[in-house]
Design a protein around this motif. Structure first.
Motif, PDB file in Angstrom:
ATOM      1  N   GLU A   1      19.900  24.146  46.446  1.00 27.19           N
ATOM      2  CA  GLU A   1      20.084  23.983  44.762  1.00 27.19           C
ATOM      3  C   GLU A   1      21.170  25.008  44.306  1.00 27.19           C
ATOM      4  O   GLU A   1      21.952  24.509  43.582  1.00 27.19           O
ATOM      5  CB  GLU A   1      18.594  24.441  44.488  1.00 27.19           C
ATOM      6  CG  GLU A   1      18.051  23.585  43.147  1.00 27.19           C
ATOM      7  CD  GLU A   1      16.848  24.225  42.582  1.00 27.19           C
ATOM      8  OE1 GLU A   1      16.692  24.517  41.459  1.00 27.19           O
ATOM      9  OE2 GLU A   1      15.943  23.837  43.735  1.00 27.19           O
ATOM     10  N   ALA A   2      21.191  26.297  44.716  1.00 29.13           N
ATOM     11  CA  ALA A   2      22.061  27.084  44.289  1.00 29.13           C
ATOM     12  C   ALA A   2      23.565  26.586  44.489  1.00 29.13           C
ATOM     13  O   ALA A   2      24.479  26.924  43.761  1.00 29.13           O
ATOM     14  CB  ALA A   2      21.873  28.336  44.822  1.00 29.13           C
ATOM     15  N   SER A   3      23.583  25.982  45.770  1.00 27.42           N
ATOM     16  CA  SER A   3      25.285  25.612  46.303  1.00 27.42           C
ATOM     17  C   SER A   3      25.720  24.305  45.554  1.00 27.42           C
ATOM     18  O   SER A   3      26.852  24.254  45.283  1.00 27.42           O
ATOM     19  CB  SER A   3      24.992  24.950  47.528  1.00 27.42           C
ATOM     20  OG  SER A   3      24.344  23.943  47.801  1.00 27.42           O
ATOM     21  N   LEU A   4      24.585  23.591  44.758  1.00 27.78           N
ATOM     22  CA  LEU A   4      25.137  22.367  43.885  1.00 27.78           C
ATOM     23  C   LEU A   4      25.557  23.107  42.630  1.00 27.78           C
ATOM     24  O   LEU A   4      26.245  22.215  42.000  1.00 27.78           O
ATOM     25  CB  LEU A   4      23.753  21.639  43.741  1.00 27.78           C
ATOM     26  CG  LEU A   4      23.180  21.026  44.760  1.00 27.78           C
ATOM     27  CD1 LEU A   4      22.037  20.115  44.339  1.00 27.78           C
ATOM     28  CD2 LEU A   4      24.375  20.043  45.350  1.00 27.78           C
ATOM     29  N   VAL A   5      25.163  24.348  42.060  1.00 28.59           N
ATOM     30  CA  VAL A   5      25.513  24.608  40.852  1.00 28.59           C
ATOM     31  C   VAL A   5      26.714  25.787  40.792  1.00 28.59           C
ATOM     32  O   VAL A   5      27.106  26.522  39.980  1.00 28.59           O
ATOM     33  CB  VAL A   5      24.208  25.078  40.018  1.00 28.59           C
ATOM     34  CG1 VAL A   5      23.409  24.147  39.834  1.00 28.59           C
ATOM     35  CG2 VAL A   5      23.531  26.254  40.830  1.00 28.59           C
ATOM     36  N   VAL A   6      27.296  25.860  41.942  1.00 25.62           N
ATOM     37  CA  VAL A   6      28.238  26.895  42.172  1.00 25.62           C
ATOM     38  C   VAL A   6      29.753  26.080  41.660  1.00 25.62           C
ATOM     39  O   VAL A   6      29.916  24.971  41.866  1.00 25.62           O
ATOM     40  CB  VAL A   6      28.812  27.082  43.597  1.00 25.62           C
ATOM     41  CG1 VAL A   6      30.101  28.007  43.647  1.00 25.62           C
ATOM     42  CG2 VAL A   6      27.791  28.116  44.082  1.00 25.62           C
ATOM     43  N   GLU A   7      30.579  26.633  40.541  1.00 26.73           N
ATOM     44  CA  GLU A   7      31.655  26.122  39.796  1.00 26.73           C
ATOM     45  C   GLU A   7      32.778  26.584  40.565  1.00 26.73           C
ATOM     46  O   GLU A   7      33.069  27.860  40.539  1.00 26.73           O
ATOM     47  CB  GLU A   7      31.600  26.280  38.402  1.00 26.73           C
ATOM     48  CG  GLU A   7      30.501  25.760  37.680  1.00 26.73           C
ATOM     49  CD  GLU A   7      30.671  24.091  37.661  1.00 26.73           C
ATOM     50  OE1 GLU A   7      31.662  23.503  37.697  1.00 26.73           O
ATOM     51  OE2 GLU A   7      29.561  23.527  37.271  1.00 26.73           O
ATOM     52  N   VAL A   8      33.601  25.905  40.930  1.00 27.89           N
ATOM     53  CA  VAL A   8      34.804  26.179  41.719  1.00 27.89           C
ATOM     54  C   VAL A   8      36.100  25.471  41.072  1.00 27.89           C
ATOM     55  O   VAL A   8      35.969  24.124  40.953  1.00 27.89           O
ATOM     56  CB  VAL A   8      35.007  25.875  43.187  1.00 27.89           C
ATOM     57  CG1 VAL A   8      36.341  26.551  43.700  1.00 27.89           C
ATOM     58  CG2 VAL A   8      33.830  26.388  43.710  1.00 27.89           C
ATOM     59  N   GLU A   9      36.941  26.295  40.658  1.00 29.61           N
ATOM     60  CA  GLU A   9      38.083  25.630  40.107  1.00 29.61           C
ATOM     61  C   GLU A   9      39.335  25.250  41.048  1.00 29.61           C
ATOM     62  O   GLU A   9      39.534  26.240  42.005  1.00 29.61           O
ATOM     63  CB  GLU A   9      38.856  26.589  38.891  1.00 29.61           C
ATOM     64  CG  GLU A   9      38.127  26.258  37.547  1.00 29.61           C
ATOM     65  CD  GLU A   9      38.821  27.424  36.499  1.00 29.61           C
ATOM     66  OE1 GLU A   9      39.862  27.841  36.910  1.00 29.61           O
ATOM     67  OE2 GLU A   9      38.170  27.847  35.478  1.00 29.61           O
ATOM     68  N   TYR A  10      39.763  24.037  41.125  1.00 30.45           N
ATOM     69  CA  TYR A  10      40.928  23.629  42.058  1.00 30.45           C
ATOM     70  C   TYR A  10      42.172  23.304  41.342  1.00 30.45           C
ATOM     71  O   TYR A  10      41.915  22.686  40.246  1.00 30.45           O
ATOM     72  CB  TYR A  10      40.446  22.769  43.034  1.00 30.45           C
ATOM     73  CG  TYR A  10      39.316  22.883  43.916  1.00 30.45           C
ATOM     74  CD1 TYR A  10      39.441  23.596  45.019  1.00 30.45           C
ATOM     75  CD2 TYR A  10      37.985  22.566  43.629  1.00 30.45           C
ATOM     76  CE1 TYR A  10      38.352  23.775  45.778  1.00 30.45           C
ATOM     77  CE2 TYR A  10      36.822  22.925  44.186  1.00 30.45           C
ATOM     78  CZ  TYR A  10      36.748  23.461  45.484  1.00 30.45           C
ATOM     79  OH  TYR A  10      36.029  23.722  46.222  1.00 30.45           O
ATOM     80  N   GLU A  11      43.162  23.720  41.955  1.00 32.92           N
ATOM     81  CA  GLU A  11      44.405  23.449  41.280  1.00 32.92           C
ATOM     82  C   GLU A  11      45.128  22.436  42.656  1.00 32.92           C
ATOM     83  O   GLU A  11      45.632  22.949  43.653  1.00 32.92           O
ATOM     84  CB  GLU A  11      45.260  24.475  41.229  1.00 32.92           C
ATOM     85  CG  GLU A  11      46.999  24.216  40.639  1.00 32.92           C
ATOM     86  CD  GLU A  11      47.635  25.489  40.761  1.00 32.92           C
ATOM     87  OE1 GLU A  11      48.942  25.129  41.181  1.00 32.92           O
ATOM     88  OE2 GLU A  11      47.333  26.500  40.448  1.00 32.92           O
ATOM     89  N   PRO A  12      45.146  21.094  42.373  1.00 32.37           N
ATOM     90  CA  PRO A  12      45.600  20.392  43.300  1.00 32.37           C
ATOM     91  C   PRO A  12      46.920  20.238  43.815  1.00 32.37           C
ATOM     92  O   PRO A  12      47.836  20.718  43.144  1.00 32.37           O
ATOM     93  CB  PRO A  12      45.305  18.759  42.798  1.00 32.37           C
ATOM     94  CG  PRO A  12      44.758  19.135  41.435  1.00 32.37           C
ATOM     95  CD  PRO A  12      44.520  20.493  41.098  1.00 32.37           C
ATOM     96  N   LEU A  13      47.048  20.508  45.066  1.00 34.05           N
ATOM     97  CA  LEU A  13      48.505  20.603  45.817  1.00 34.05           C
ATOM     98  C   LEU A  13      48.736  19.136  46.323  1.00 34.05           C
ATOM     99  O   LEU A  13      47.940  18.201  46.536  1.00 34.05           O
ATOM    100  CB  LEU A  13      48.425  21.391  46.986  1.00 34.05           C
ATOM    101  CG  LEU A  13      48.122  22.981  46.283  1.00 34.05           C
ATOM    102  CD1 LEU A  13      47.964  24.016  47.571  1.00 34.05           C
ATOM    103  CD2 LEU A  13      49.301  23.378  45.226  1.00 34.05           C
ATOM    104  N   GLU A  14      49.899  18.889  46.660  1.00 32.63           N
ATOM    105  CA  GLU A  14      50.442  17.584  47.292  1.00 32.63           C
ATOM    106  C   GLU A  14      49.769  17.514  48.683  1.00 32.63           C
ATOM    107  O   GLU A  14      49.576  18.338  49.337  1.00 32.63           O
ATOM    108  CB  GLU A  14      51.911  17.593  47.169  1.00 32.63           C
ATOM    109  CG  GLU A  14      52.836  18.334  48.311  1.00 32.63           C
ATOM    110  CD  GLU A  14      54.092  17.970  48.392  1.00 32.63           C
ATOM    111  OE1 GLU A  14      54.485  16.936  47.917  1.00 32.63           O
ATOM    112  OE2 GLU A  14      54.819  18.822  49.150  1.00 32.63           O
ATOM    113  N   THR A  15      49.610  15.997  49.088  1.00 32.63           N
ATOM    114  CA  THR A  15      49.082  15.712  50.006  1.00 32.63           C
ATOM    115  C   THR A  15      50.102  14.763  50.871  1.00 32.63           C
ATOM    116  O   THR A  15      50.649  14.037  50.056  1.00 32.63           O
ATOM    117  CB  THR A  15      47.543  15.229  49.898  1.00 32.63           C
ATOM    118  OG1 THR A  15      47.604  14.009  49.083  1.00 32.63           O
ATOM    119  CG2 THR A  15      46.696  16.030  49.479  1.00 32.63           C
ATOM    120  N   ILE A  16      50.077  14.688  52.180  1.00 31.34           N
ATOM    121  CA  ILE A  16      50.587  13.503  52.484  1.00 31.34           C
ATOM    122  C   ILE A  16      49.715  12.769  53.455  1.00 31.34           C
ATOM    123  O   ILE A  16      49.266  13.440  54.702  1.00 31.34           O
ATOM    124  CB  ILE A  16      51.898  14.003  53.775  1.00 31.34           C
ATOM    125  CG1 ILE A  16      52.645  14.586  52.707  1.00 31.34           C
ATOM    126  CG2 ILE A  16      52.575  12.883  54.359  1.00 31.34           C
ATOM    127  CD1 ILE A  16      53.898  15.555  53.458  1.00 31.34           C
TER     128      ILE A  16
END
Lengths: 175, 155
Positions: free
Chosen positions: B128-143
């Protein structure tokens, strides 16, 4: 909730969203049934519900209420192993042993339905049980021998089953 | 060779029949394996045992921004959380894994890369706790394919 587990009436208090696998392992103290993928892909959690092999990770415990559940812990009678267990142990069909409980239950259901399964029947029945050690040959041979024993025969494992095929070009000295 | 201490425990038998060689033996742990009594890591249980759930990356390649644990901390049963910042040392013992960290530090590199570990008193509470963790991501390029990589290479 109540079940008949390995022939014994058991009543437990468990969360309604817990699977039969979790309730068996945690509430009923029967950790012989294993957590594998929890996605219904590997067969490690197979138990018999009313004699039918079921993936206990996909069945809510509450849906199994009142049913007859059989796990690997219920196979042996007293100190005597079920023929399937005995042949699995004798042949080394259990390597790491993690998939073994699920395979034993599936094989038991197969033999109950078909006393003389062919190798194809065994492969087909065990198709849903994955062995990460990839020891399938011994598993299939063990099921075959156990089925024969349950038919009242006295099966003897072939030399190749126990020791592998002879090295090409090397004479086997005996017989 | 005539050293008496080196004498075999028992004289070899006259007959061809040997006690061990050529005889099939059941593995010492064979019986435990087929009765479900072998203990695997997942079968161990200890008093006051804590349970961990991992928060994994939904992004294939991204820089990790702020991690907000304020809601997760309020879940009943929450005990603590770890992030990549807590694991400075790499843990790999194999040449291929010598630059691995237990949890991602700064960047995630695949969908499912572990970012935060949540410990709680029960598995359900940790989940339950793992579901409400907020992580911000800044997308990087993928290939994602050979074609894409080839195009990129040609410019």
């Amino acid at each position: 909730m109540s079940f008949v587990v390995n022939g014994e009436e058991r009543t437990v208090v468990a969360a309604v969203h817990h699977t039969l696998l979790e309730v068996l392992r945690e509430e009923l103290g029967l950790p012989g049934t294993k957590h594998g993928c929890e996605l219904g892909e590997c067969g490690a959690c197979t138990v018999l519900v009313d004699e039918v092999p079921v993936l206990s990770c996909l069945l809510l415990a509450i849906d199994a209420q009142g049913k007859r559940i059989e796990t690997v812990e219920g196979m042996q009678v007293g100190n005597t192993l079920h023929p399937l267990q005995a042949h699995f142990a004798d042949l080394g069909a259990a390597q790491c042993g993690y998939c073994t409980p699920g395979i034993l239950m599936t094989a038991k259901a197969l033999i109950a339905e078909n006393a003389s399964p062919t190798t194809d029947d065994i492969c087909q029945a065990l198709a849903g049980n994955i062995c990460r050690c990839t020891g399938y040959h011994k598993i299939i041979q063990a099921v075959d021998l156990a089925a024969a024993e349950l038919r009242g025969e006295k099966p003897v494992a072939a030399r190749e089953v126990l020791y592998g095929s002879p090295v090409p070009g090397e004479e086997t000295q005996d017989e | 060779m005539s050293d008496p201490a080196r004498k075999p425990a028992r004289e070899p038998k006259e007959s061809e029949e040997l006690d061990l060689i050529g005889k099939p033996f059941r593995r010492v742990d064979g019986r435990a394996k087929v009765t479900g009594t072998t203990k695997f890591a997942d079968d161990l249980e200890f008093p006051r045992m804590a349970y961990i759930k991992l928060v994994r990356s939904p992004m294939p390649h991204a820089r990790i921004g702020a991690i907000d644990l304020s809601v997760a901390e309020k879940v009943p049963g929450f005990l603590g959380a770890l992030t990549g910042d807590d694991f400075e040392e790499t843990f790999g013992i194999l040449p291929v894994s010598q630059d691995e960290h237990a949890l991602c530090r700064g960047v995630v590199r695949f969908v499912g890369d572990p970012v935060v570990a949540i410990a709680a008193t029960t598995e359900d509470a940790a989940y339950e706790a793992s579901l409400v963790v907020e992580v911000e991501y800044e997308p990087l390029e993928t290939i994602a394919s050979i074609e894409e990589a080839a195009t990129r290479l040609r410019g």
